[in-house]
Design a protein around this motif. Structure first.
Motif, PDB file in Angstrom:
ATOM      1  N   GLU A 135      11.400  -8.715  12.427  1.00 22.78           N
ATOM      2  CA  GLU A 135      11.772  -7.334  12.115  1.00 22.78           C
ATOM      3  C   GLU A 135      12.231  -7.211  10.667  1.00 22.78           C
ATOM      4  OE1 GLU A 135      14.811  -6.386  14.957  1.00 22.78           O
ATOM      5  OE2 GLU A 135      13.395  -5.475  16.340  1.00 22.78           O
ATOM      6  N   GLN A 136      13.047  -8.160  10.240  1.00 24.03           N
ATOM      7  CA  GLN A 136      13.516  -8.136   8.856  1.00 24.03           C
ATOM      8  C   GLN A 136      12.341  -8.309   7.889  1.00 24.03           C
ATOM      9  OE1 GLN A 136      16.488 -11.195   8.829  1.00 24.03           O
ATOM     10  NE2 GLN A 136      18.083  -9.858   9.688  1.00 24.03           N
ATOM     11  N   ARG A 137      11.429  -9.190   8.236  1.00 24.83           N
ATOM     12  CA  ARG A 137      10.252  -9.409   7.383  1.00 24.83           C
ATOM     13  C   ARG A 137       9.395  -8.146   7.311  1.00 24.83           C
ATOM     14  NH1 ARG A 137       8.109 -11.166   3.028  1.00 24.83           N
ATOM     15  NH2 ARG A 137       5.981 -11.880   3.208  1.00 24.83           N
ATOM     16  N   VAL A 138       9.233  -7.445   8.446  1.00 24.19           N
ATOM     17  CA  VAL A 138       8.467  -6.199   8.482  1.00 24.19           C
ATOM     18  C   VAL A 138       9.121  -5.162   7.570  1.00 24.19           C
ATOM     19  CG1 VAL A 138       7.873  -4.215   9.955  1.00 24.19           C
ATOM     20  CG2 VAL A 138       7.384  -6.530  10.727  1.00 24.19           C
ATOM     21  N   ASP A 139      10.449  -5.053   7.647  1.00 18.68           N
ATOM     22  CA  ASP A 139      11.160  -4.108   6.780  1.00 18.68           C
ATOM     23  C   ASP A 139      10.923  -4.442   5.310  1.00 18.68           C
ATOM     24  OD1 ASP A 139      12.135  -2.742   8.955  1.00 18.68           O
ATOM     25  OD2 ASP A 139      14.096  -3.739   8.942  1.00 18.68           O
ATOM     26  N   THR A 140      11.008  -5.716   4.983  1.00 24.16           N
ATOM     27  CA  THR A 140      10.781  -6.146   3.594  1.00 24.16           C
ATOM     28  C   THR A 140       9.361  -5.803   3.159  1.00 24.16           C
ATOM     29  OG1 THR A 140      12.352  -7.958   3.871  1.00 24.16           O
ATOM     30  CG2 THR A 140      10.808  -8.138   2.053  1.00 24.16           C
ATOM     31  N   LEU A 141       8.385  -6.094   4.009  1.00 26.15           N
ATOM     32  CA  LEU A 141       6.985  -5.808   3.662  1.00 26.15           C
ATOM     33  C   LEU A 141       6.736  -4.306   3.517  1.00 26.15           C
ATOM     34  CD1 LEU A 141       5.132  -8.425   5.882  1.00 26.15           C
ATOM     35  CD2 LEU A 141       5.417  -8.453   3.404  1.00 26.15           C
ATOM     36  N   GLU A 142       7.375  -3.498   4.370  1.00 28.35           N
ATOM     37  CA  GLU A 142       7.221  -2.052   4.258  1.00 28.35           C
ATOM     38  C   GLU A 142       7.769  -1.559   2.925  1.00 28.35           C
ATOM     39  OE1 GLU A 142       9.146  -0.479   7.733  1.00 28.35           O
ATOM     40  OE2 GLU A 142       7.290  -0.484   8.887  1.00 28.35           O
ATOM     41  N   ARG A 143       8.913  -2.105   2.494  1.00 31.34           N
ATOM     42  CA  ARG A 143       9.473  -1.723   1.199  1.00 31.34           C
ATOM     43  C   ARG A 143       8.541  -2.155   0.067  1.00 31.34           C
ATOM     44  NH1 ARG A 143      14.294  -3.286   3.757  1.00 31.34           N
ATOM     45  NH2 ARG A 143      14.199  -5.353   2.793  1.00 31.34           N
ATOM     46  N   GLU A 144       7.962  -3.349   0.186  1.00 36.46           N
ATOM     47  CA  GLU A 144       7.030  -3.822  -0.844  1.00 36.46           C
ATOM     48  C   GLU A 144       5.786  -2.942  -0.911  1.00 36.46           C
ATOM     49  OE1 GLU A 144       6.151  -7.960  -0.249  1.00 36.46           O
ATOM     50  OE2 GLU A 144       8.240  -8.555  -0.526  1.00 36.46           O
ATOM     51  N   VAL A 145       5.267  -2.531   0.247  1.00 32.20           N
ATOM     52  CA  VAL A 145       4.098  -1.650   0.284  1.00 32.20           C
ATOM     53  C   VAL A 145       4.437  -0.312  -0.364  1.00 32.20           C
ATOM     54  CG1 VAL A 145       2.622  -0.292   1.837  1.00 32.20           C
ATOM     55  CG2 VAL A 145       2.947  -2.724   2.244  1.00 32.20           C
ATOM     56  N   ASP A 146       5.607   0.235  -0.033  1.00 31.96           N
ATOM     57  CA  ASP A 146       6.027   1.497  -0.638  1.00 31.96           C
ATOM     58  C   ASP A 146       6.126   1.357  -2.158  1.00 31.96           C
ATOM     59  OD1 ASP A 146       6.106   2.726   1.825  1.00 31.96           O
ATOM     60  OD2 ASP A 146       8.276   2.497   2.078  1.00 31.96           O
ATOM     61  N   SER A 147       6.692   0.244  -2.614  1.00 34.65           N
ATOM     62  CA  SER A 147       6.807   0.009  -4.060  1.00 34.65           C
ATOM     63  C   SER A 147       5.425  -0.099  -4.700  1.00 34.65           C
ATOM     64  CB  SER A 147       7.595  -1.275  -4.332  1.00 34.65           C
ATOM     65  OG  SER A 147       8.919  -1.144  -3.909  1.00 34.65           O
ATOM     66  N   ALA A 148       4.516  -0.788  -4.040  1.00 36.88           N
ATOM     67  CA  ALA A 148       3.158  -0.931  -4.573  1.00 36.88           C
ATOM     68  C   ALA A 148       2.455   0.422  -4.640  1.00 36.88           C
ATOM     69  CB  ALA A 148       2.346  -1.901  -3.717  1.00 36.88           C
ATOM     70  N   ILE A 149       2.650   1.258  -3.644  1.00 34.04           N
ATOM     71  CA  ILE A 149       2.044   2.590  -3.638  1.00 34.04           C
ATOM     72  C   ILE A 149       2.595   3.417  -4.793  1.00 34.04           C
ATOM     73  CG2 ILE A 149       1.959   4.785  -2.362  1.00 34.04           C
ATOM     74  CD1 ILE A 149       1.759   3.065   0.210  1.00 34.04           C
ATOM     75  N   LEU A 150       3.912   3.346  -4.996  1.00 33.84           N
ATOM     76  CA  LEU A 150       4.520   4.080  -6.116  1.00 33.84           C
ATOM     77  C   LEU A 150       4.014   3.557  -7.453  1.00 33.84           C
ATOM     78  CD1 LEU A 150       8.228   4.482  -4.928  1.00 33.84           C
ATOM     79  CD2 LEU A 150       6.525   6.279  -5.220  1.00 33.84           C
ATOM     80  N   ALA A 151       3.895   2.246  -7.578  1.00 36.53           N
ATOM     81  CA  ALA A 151       3.400   1.660  -8.830  1.00 36.53           C
ATOM     82  C   ALA A 151       1.954   2.099  -9.096  1.00 36.53           C
ATOM     83  CB  ALA A 151       3.494   0.138  -8.780  1.00 36.53           C
ATOM     84  N   ALA A 152       1.147   2.131  -8.054  1.00 39.01           N
ATOM     85  CA  ALA A 152      -0.248   2.566  -8.215  1.00 39.01           C
ATOM     86  C   ALA A 152      -0.311   4.034  -8.627  1.00 39.01           C
ATOM     87  CB  ALA A 152      -1.021   2.347  -6.912  1.00 39.01           C
ATOM     88  N   ALA A 153       0.529   4.860  -8.022  1.00 36.09           N
ATOM     89  CA  ALA A 153       0.554   6.280  -8.394  1.00 36.09           C
ATOM     90  C   ALA A 153       0.990   6.438  -9.852  1.00 36.09           C
ATOM     91  CB  ALA A 153       1.497   7.046  -7.470  1.00 36.09           C
ATOM     92  N   HIS A 154       1.983   5.658 -10.252  1.00 37.27           N
ATOM     93  CA  HIS A 154       2.458   5.696 -11.647  1.00 37.27           C
ATOM     94  C   HIS A 154       1.348   5.250 -12.601  1.00 37.27           C
ATOM     95  CE1 HIS A 154       5.352   5.690 -14.868  1.00 37.27           C
ATOM     96  NE2 HIS A 154       5.019   4.455 -15.178  1.00 37.27           N
ATOM     97  N   ALA A 155       0.629   4.206 -12.221  1.00 39.91           N
ATOM     98  CA  ALA A 155      -0.468   3.704 -13.062  1.00 39.91           C
ATOM     99  C   ALA A 155      -1.573   4.756 -13.183  1.00 39.91           C
ATOM    100  CB  ALA A 155      -1.026   2.404 -12.492  1.00 39.91           C
ATOM    101  N   ARG A 156      -1.893   5.433 -12.071  1.00 42.41           N
ATOM    102  CA  ARG A 156      -2.906   6.492 -12.120  1.00 42.41           C
ATOM    103  C   ARG A 156      -2.454   7.620 -13.038  1.00 42.41           C
ATOM    104  NH1 ARG A 156      -3.442   5.232  -6.615  1.00 42.41           N
ATOM    105  NH2 ARG A 156      -1.998   6.862  -6.033  1.00 42.41           N
ATOM    106  N   SER A 157      -1.183   7.963 -12.957  1.00 41.70           N
ATOM    107  CA  SER A 157      -0.643   9.020 -13.815  1.00 41.70           C
ATOM    108  C   SER A 157      -0.726   8.620 -15.285  1.00 41.70           C
ATOM    109  CB  SER A 157       0.817   9.301 -13.430  1.00 41.70           C
ATOM    110  OG  SER A 157       1.385  10.230 -14.304  1.00 41.70           O
ATOM    111  N   GLU A 158      -0.348   7.394 -15.594  1.00 43.32           N
ATOM    112  CA  GLU A 158      -0.428   6.910 -16.969  1.00 43.32           C
ATOM    113  C   GLU A 158      -1.876   6.899 -17.462  1.00 43.32           C
ATOM    114  OE1 GLU A 158       1.487   3.116 -17.295  1.00 43.32           O
ATOM    115  OE2 GLU A 158       3.480   3.995 -17.232  1.00 43.32           O
TER     116      GLU A 158
END
Length: 152
Positions: free
Chosen positions: A65-88
């Motif tokens: 469960e803890q690992r799933v939470d960590t991975l979900e946060r990492e996925v969210d961060s990756a999605i935000l980074a990709a959106a930021h990169a697209r914007s740039e």
């Protein structure tokens, strides 16, 4: 974009269901542990093995469960980074287009200036020719005047 949100929603539902199952198993293990502590003086080997296995599974589930939470946060961060990169990227493309337009404007202005310069040069040459012709006419008239003046 909607497909990703649907997949994320389905994934979240599955994780919630799995988390619910894990919570239920944890409650069962707690109940079993309390029962063992209160009522059992002796348990047979099979019951102890099952309880140990259940306890181990509960610890593993908690870690997962803890690992799933960590991975979900990492996925969210990756999605935000990709959106930021697209914007740039969009900003960089817009800046490039603006620079290209500016370059075209400067080039056109330079071409126009060159044409004006050429026209001025042609006009200057024409005036020089005219001055040269008039200078020759003046010299001719002076020569005529000197010739006529010399006869008198």
């Amino acid at each position: 974009m909607e497909e990703r949100e649907d997949e994320k929603g389905k994934g979240s539902e599955r994780w919630r269901a799995a988390t619910g199952n894990l919570s239920e198993m944890a409650a069962n293990l707690d109940s079993l542990q309390k029962l063992l502590v209160k009522k059992a003086v002796y348990i047979d080997q099979e019951t102890f093995a099952k309880a140990s296995l259940s306890s181990e599974q509960a610890r593993t589930i908690k870690a997962l469960e803890q690992r799933v939470d960590t991975l979900e946060r990492e996925v969210d961060s990756a999605i935000l980074a990709a959106a930021h990169a697209r914007s740039e990227k969009r900003h960089a493309e817009a800046a490039q287009k603006a620079a290209e337009l500016h370059t075209q404007e400067v080039t056109k202005e330079l071409e126009n200036t060159t044409k004006v310069f050429e026209l001025h040069m042609e006009e200057l040459h024409a005036k020089q020719e005219e001055i040269s012709k008039r200078d020759n006419e003046i010299k001719l008239l002076e020569a005529i005047i000197q010739t006529l003046g010399g006869k008198e």
